[in-house]
Design a protein around this motif. Structure first.
Motif, PDB file in Angstrom:
ATOM      1  N   ASP A 260     -45.120  68.225  58.180  1.00 29.67           N
ATOM      2  CA  ASP A 260     -44.291  67.031  58.347  1.00 29.67           C
ATOM      3  C   ASP A 260     -44.774  65.842  57.522  1.00 29.67           C
ATOM      4  OD1 ASP A 260     -45.509  66.136  61.698  1.00 29.67           O
ATOM      5  OD2 ASP A 260     -46.545  66.489  59.803  1.00 29.67           O
TER       6      ASP A 260
ATOM      7  N   ILE B 109     -35.979  67.400  50.175  1.00 33.01           N
ATOM      8  CA  ILE B 109     -35.724  66.801  51.482  1.00 33.01           C
ATOM      9  C   ILE B 109     -36.955  66.018  51.908  1.00 33.01           C
ATOM     10  CG2 ILE B 109     -36.467  68.898  52.717  1.00 33.01           C
ATOM     11  CD1 ILE B 109     -34.194  68.231  54.764  1.00 33.01           C
TER      12      ILE B 109
ATOM     13  N   GLY C  56     -36.437  64.644  57.099  1.00 33.77           N
ATOM     14  CA  GLY C  56     -35.191  65.381  56.940  1.00 33.77           C
ATOM     15  C   GLY C  56     -33.965  64.492  56.790  1.00 33.77           C
ATOM     16  N   ARG C  57     -34.172  63.191  56.892  1.00 33.18           N
ATOM     17  CA  ARG C  57     -33.014  62.288  56.846  1.00 33.18           C
ATOM     18  C   ARG C  57     -32.464  62.097  55.441  1.00 33.18           C
ATOM     19  NH1 ARG C  57     -35.692  59.574  61.229  1.00 33.18           N
ATOM     20  NH2 ARG C  57     -36.951  58.334  59.793  1.00 33.18           N
TER      21      ARG C  57
ATOM     22  N   THR D 115     -31.924  63.590  51.493  1.00 30.50           N
ATOM     23  CA  THR D 115     -31.875  64.780  50.652  1.00 30.50           C
ATOM     24  C   THR D 115     -31.390  64.395  49.256  1.00 30.50           C
ATOM     25  OG1 THR D 115     -29.620  65.266  51.397  1.00 30.50           O
ATOM     26  CG2 THR D 115     -31.430  66.335  52.588  1.00 30.50           C
TER      27      THR D 115
ATOM     28  N   SER E 233     -32.366  71.857  54.381  1.00 37.05           N
ATOM     29  CA  SER E 233     -32.709  71.361  55.711  1.00 37.05           C
ATOM     30  C   SER E 233     -34.127  71.808  56.046  1.00 37.05           C
ATOM     31  CB  SER E 233     -31.717  71.870  56.754  1.00 37.05           C
ATOM     32  OG  SER E 233     -31.739  73.288  56.824  1.00 37.05           O
ATOM     33  N   ARG E 234     -34.678  71.224  57.097  1.00 31.87           N
ATOM     34  CA  ARG E 234     -36.037  71.591  57.487  1.00 31.87           C
ATOM     35  C   ARG E 234     -36.186  71.561  58.996  1.00 31.87           C
ATOM     36  NH1 ARG E 234     -39.909  67.694  54.566  1.00 31.87           N
ATOM     37  NH2 ARG E 234     -41.515  68.635  55.917  1.00 31.87           N
ATOM     38  N   ASP E 235     -37.131  72.337  59.471  1.00 38.77           N
ATOM     39  CA  ASP E 235     -37.487  72.374  60.887  1.00 38.77           C
ATOM     40  C   ASP E 235     -38.978  72.092  60.966  1.00 38.77           C
ATOM     41  OD1 ASP E 235     -38.273  73.124  63.481  1.00 38.77           O
ATOM     42  OD2 ASP E 235     -36.678  74.610  63.628  1.00 38.77           O
ATOM     43  N   ASN E 236     -39.325  70.882  61.400  1.00 38.13           N
ATOM     44  CA  ASN E 236     -40.726  70.472  61.424  1.00 38.13           C
ATOM     45  C   ASN E 236     -41.501  71.073  62.594  1.00 38.13           C
ATOM     46  OD1 ASN E 236     -40.346  69.046  59.117  1.00 38.13           O
ATOM     47  ND2 ASN E 236     -40.513  67.008  60.046  1.00 38.13           N
TER      48      ASN E 236
ATOM     49  N   VAL F  11     -38.501  75.339  55.697  1.00 41.84           N
ATOM     50  CA  VAL F  11     -37.428  74.665  54.971  1.00 41.84           C
ATOM     51  C   VAL F  11     -36.397  75.720  54.587  1.00 41.84           C
ATOM     52  CG1 VAL F  11     -38.633  74.837  52.753  1.00 41.84           C
ATOM     53  CG2 VAL F  11     -36.875  73.076  53.087  1.00 41.84           C
TER      54      VAL F  11
END
Length: 119
Positions: free
Chosen positions: A30, A51, A55-56, A58, A71-74, A79
């Protein structure tokens, strides 16, 4: 040990879709801007999408704007790159890369995942 493992590539017809994933480990995910690059045979590696850490924000290459979504998942340290309306010129090996948001230090490349768009 820093690791970036790309997956999700394959053979798809023009107009089709693929979703790439890059699972990472060994660093503070992150705190890193994440990007997807691609390299077609005989061409230089090019930036496809980036990104921000949250993630806000791009950014996309003109050639994929409106067709690809990063997109990403922290939580999962992963990603993604959703690729729609694929074209033959999207054929390439796709790589992810992490770059620290302050120092700009980048990680090594992963092994990449091959995307082939062909009838």
């Amino acid at each position: 040990q820093v690791q970036l493992v790309e997956s999700g590539g394959g053979l798809v017809q023009p107009g089709g879709s693929l979703r790439l994933a890059c699972v990472t480990s060994g660093f503070a995910f992150d705190s890193y801007v994440m990007s997807w690059y691609r390299q077609a045979p005989g061409r230089e590696r090019e930036l496809v999408a980036s990104i921000s850490t949250s993630g806000r924000n791009t950014d996309y290459a003109d050639s994929v704007q409106g067709r690809f979504t990063i997109s990403r998942d922290n939580v999962k340290n992963t990603v993604y790159l959703q690729m729609n309306s694929l074209k033959p010129e999207d054929t390439a090996v796709y790589y992810c890369r992490a770059q620290h948001y302050i120092t700009r230090r980048a990680t090594d490349w992963g092994q990449g995942t091959q995307v082939t768009v062909s009838p």
